[in-house]
Structures are given as C-alpha cells and as structure tokens.
Design a protein around this motif. Structure first.
Motif: not given
Length: 140
Positions: A40-58
């Motif tokens: 979700a690039w539009e959300v990701w680009s607004m997240l102004t906390v640099p350095g976050i590593e995102h992971r996902k799973g089921t």
C-alpha cells in the motif's frame, strides 16, 4: 523496493522479530483489518518513521499477521483472525509503531486520500526534505 532477504543477506532485526512474535506488550484492538503496508504505497510513503522493517505472515488458522520492527527496539505485531475485520495489536519498545500506522489509515478513511500524493517537495542545501500539501507537512 524491498530489501534483500536471502540467506547471504538476512534481515537485520531477527532477534527483535523473535521478541515481537512472542511478547505480550501493550495490547489494543483496532477496528481495521491488518494491512500489508509494503503493498500500500500511499500508506507506506506517509509512514515517517524511517528504518521500519515490515514482515507479514499467515497463522495456522488462516489469520493474517503483520510485524513492524525498528532498530530502536520498538515493535508491533497485529493479527486479524480469519473471517474477522478487527485486529488485535501488541506493541513494545519506546515507540508505538502501529499507532503511527493507524493514524495514517484513519486520515485516509476520513479524507478519502493521503496528502503525500501531489505534495510539494522542498530540499534545503543541507539535505532536509519537507513535503507539504494543503495544511499537512512532514520533514524528513
């Protein structure tokens, strides 16, 4: 662009991921389902906390899960059970990363758009970058 994560270049926050996967932390419930931030690039680009590593799973039960990890020790784990729309959120460390994400999502819902799209960019000689649009601004 996502960072490499092959065997010769493992993610840098594996120890924090272990903590985030098993610790209780502060627990809240969000009325919004889990979001794959990296898609979700539009959300990701607004997240102004640099350095976050995102992971996902089921999960084994089909639940959707996401983790947010930061080098300062902050972490968030969110889980939406299969067939549900709410999300159980666990957070720890000095910042509440999922709260920052939720604020962006609520702005998106309330305004129907995010201001980063179409924002004016100003870069100072020392490299400070400021995005502005309407009454919104963010300095990176």
């Amino acid at each position: 662009m996502q960072t490499r994560s092959t065997a010769d270049y493992p993610p840098s926050l594996n120890d924090l991921f272990t903590t985030a996967s098993s610790s209780e932390g502060d627990v809240t419930v969000s009325p919004l389902p889990v979001l794959d931030v990296m898609q979700a690039w539009e959300v990701w680009s607004m997240l102004t906390v640099p350095g976050i590593e995102h992971r996902k799973g089921t999960g084994d039960d089909g639940s959707r899960m996401t983790w947010m990890l930061h080098p300062d020790g902050s972490w968030a784990r969110a889980r939406t059970t299969n067939g549900e729309r709410t999300t159980t959120v666990h957070q720890g460390g000095p910042r509440r990363l999922y709260d920052a994400l939720e604020a962006i999502r609520w702005r998106w819902i309330e305004h129907g758009e995010l201001p980063v799209h179409g924002a004016k960019v100003t870069v100072t000689p020392d490299g400070e970058t400021t995005l502005t649009r309407g009454g919104w601004s963010a300095t990176l």
